[in-house]
Design an enzyme around this catalytic site. Structure first.
Site, PDB file in Angstrom:
ATOM      1  N   THR A 109      39.717  40.947  35.972  1.00 58.78           N
ATOM      2  CA  THR A 109      40.742  39.247  35.600  1.00 58.78           C
ATOM      3  C   THR A 109      40.814  38.672  36.362  1.00 58.78           C
ATOM      4  OG1 THR A 109      42.932  40.816  36.018  1.00 58.78           O
ATOM      5  CG2 THR A 109      41.795  41.204  34.286  1.00 58.78           C
ATOM      6  N   LYS A 135      40.554  45.729  37.607  1.00 58.66           N
ATOM      7  CA  LYS A 135      40.788  44.927  39.125  1.00 58.66           C
ATOM      8  C   LYS A 135      41.512  43.865  38.501  1.00 58.66           C
ATOM      9  CE  LYS A 135      37.766  42.987  42.815  1.00 58.66           C
ATOM     10  NZ  LYS A 135      39.274  41.728  42.520  1.00 58.66           N
ATOM     11  N   GLY A 175      35.140  43.838  43.872  1.00 60.91           N
ATOM     12  CA  GLY A 175      34.210  43.676  42.295  1.00 60.91           C
ATOM     13  C   GLY A 175      32.685  43.972  42.537  1.00 60.91           C
ATOM     14  N   THR A 176      32.414  43.636  43.841  1.00 66.23           N
ATOM     15  CA  THR A 176      30.812  43.787  43.450  1.00 66.23           C
ATOM     16  C   THR A 176      30.438  45.344  42.721  1.00 66.23           C
ATOM     17  OG1 THR A 176      30.454  42.021  45.759  1.00 66.23           O
ATOM     18  CG2 THR A 176      28.893  43.323  45.290  1.00 66.23           C
ATOM     19  N   GLY A 191      36.722  35.053  34.723  1.00 66.15           N
ATOM     20  CA  GLY A 191      36.852  33.839  36.094  1.00 66.15           C
ATOM     21  C   GLY A 191      36.060  32.968  36.162  1.00 66.15           C
ATOM     22  N   GLY A 196      30.602  34.600  37.698  1.00 68.26           N
ATOM     23  CA  GLY A 196      30.656  34.782  36.364  1.00 68.26           C
ATOM     24  C   GLY A 196      29.476  34.945  36.283  1.00 68.26           C
ATOM     25  N   GLU A 213      34.385  36.119  30.298  1.00 68.94           N
ATOM     26  CA  GLU A 213      35.055  34.979  29.185  1.00 68.94           C
ATOM     27  C   GLU A 213      34.972  34.041  30.854  1.00 68.94           C
ATOM     28  OE1 GLU A 213      39.598  33.927  27.818  1.00 68.94           O
ATOM     29  OE2 GLU A 213      39.527  35.890  29.292  1.00 68.94           O
ATOM     30  N   LEU A 214      34.731  32.962  30.565  1.00 70.44           N
ATOM     31  CA  LEU A 214      34.516  31.957  31.980  1.00 70.44           C
ATOM     32  C   LEU A 214      35.334  30.884  31.862  1.00 70.44           C
ATOM     33  CD1 LEU A 214      30.721  32.583  33.179  1.00 70.44           C
ATOM     34  CD2 LEU A 214      32.714  33.531  33.184  1.00 70.44           C
TER      35      LEU A 214
END
EC number: 1.2.1.3
Length: 318
Positions: A109, A135, A175-176, A191, A196, A213-214
């Site tokens: 998020t 995260k 995140g990766t 983000g 994204g 959701e960008l």
């Protein structure tokens, strides 16, 4: 760290086996209790959002309320997970379609909605029988921890593992790892468009499932016959809400030339009345931007507009 992440994923995967076996309506009942637990702490959580993210207090409370509302919605859904019964070509047989949980849902998020976005994802994922690994944004870790502790208590009071809703706090390395991890059966990312794209490619590389959701670049189009009494407050709120840090923030206005000057003049007058200040002050409409980097981006955008022939009608400075 990546070691913490590894341990957390294992715990979440184990917890999922317990959760997926619980009937959907009973999962819904636990999600209802999570909504109630958040309701009881709504003001203190809203205050924490305000402190850590910078949005005004009423928006912070409103965001927690969105999580509560989605919990209520999910409770109803938990009793309605259907699947058609189809005719079979074999006599005395019927075909039944049954939906199963996907497994572990990774939820990344953004800073701008540090509670609501997780709520939308997790409440629905949970009633479907999925475990969640959250995260949150590194700059809003306090609210992530607070929300997770509330959820964990509800889960444990119901004699199920708190790890059903796990949390990792970390940077881009975590995140990766989530994007590349085949144990993430679905990865939901909220983000910037730039990040994204990278996430989508990493997930696609392993033929995984992603939900993005960008950021947006939204416009409002105003025709010559528009009711300006609606246009002015709508445009103002769409741009000023959350200090312009929403994916749904209005960034551009297309105005018919016959009303252009009037709309600009009225908007300038409206902007001049926006109360900027401490997000905990009930009179404040516009709190601080989230980071120094955000301030720089804002100033750069103003500069770019000037270079392209634009003029600053109101504000334009820190």
């Amino acid at each position: 760290s990546l070691e913490d992440y590894e341990e957390t994923v294992k715990k979440a995967k184990e917890a999922w086996k317990v959760w997926a076996d619980i009937p959907a309506p009973k999962r819904g009942e636990i999600v209802r209790q999570i909504g109630d637990a958040l309701r009881q702490k709504i003001k203190v959580l809203g205050s924490l959002v305000s402190l850590e993210m910078g949005k005004i207090f009423v928006e912070g409370v409103g965001e927690v309320q969105e999580y509560v509302d989605v919990c209520d919605y999910a409770v109803g859904l938990s009793r309605m997970i259907g699947g058609p019964i189809l005719p079979s070509e074999r006599p005395g047989h019927a075909l039944i379609e049954q939906w199963n949980p996907v497994g572990l849902v990774g939820i990344i998020t953004a800073f701008n909605f540090p509670v609501a976005v997780y709520g939308w994802n997790s409440a629905i994922a949970m009633i479907c029988g999925n475990a969640c690994l959250w995260k949150g944004a590194p700059t809003t870790s306090l609210i992530s921890v607070a929300v997770t502790k509330i959820i964990a208590k509800v889960l444990e009071d119901n004699k199920v593992p708190g790890a059903i809703c796990s949390l990792v706090c970390g940077g881009a390395d975590i995140g990766t790892a989530m994007a590349r991890d085949e144990r993430m059966d679905l990865l939901s990312f909220t983000g910037s468009t730039k990040v994204g794209k990278q996430v989508a490619l990493m997930v696609q590389e392993r033929f995984g499932r992603s939900l993005l959701e960008l950021g947006g670049n939204n416009a409002i189009i105003v025709f010559e016959d528009a009711d300006l009494n609606l246009v002015i407050p709508s445009a103002l709120f769409a741009a000023v809400g959350t200090a312009g840090q929403r994916c749904t923030t209005a960034r551009r206005l297309f105005l018919h030339e016959s009303i252009h000057d009037e709309v600009v003049a009225k908007l300038a007058k409206a902007y001049a009345q926006v109360r900027i200040g401490d997000p905990w002050d009930p009179d404040t409409l516009y709190g601080p931007l989230h980071t120094k980097e955000a301030v720089k981006m804002f100033l750069d955008a103003v500069e770019q507009a000037k270079q392209q022939g634009g003029s600053v009608v109101c504000g334009g400075k820190v």
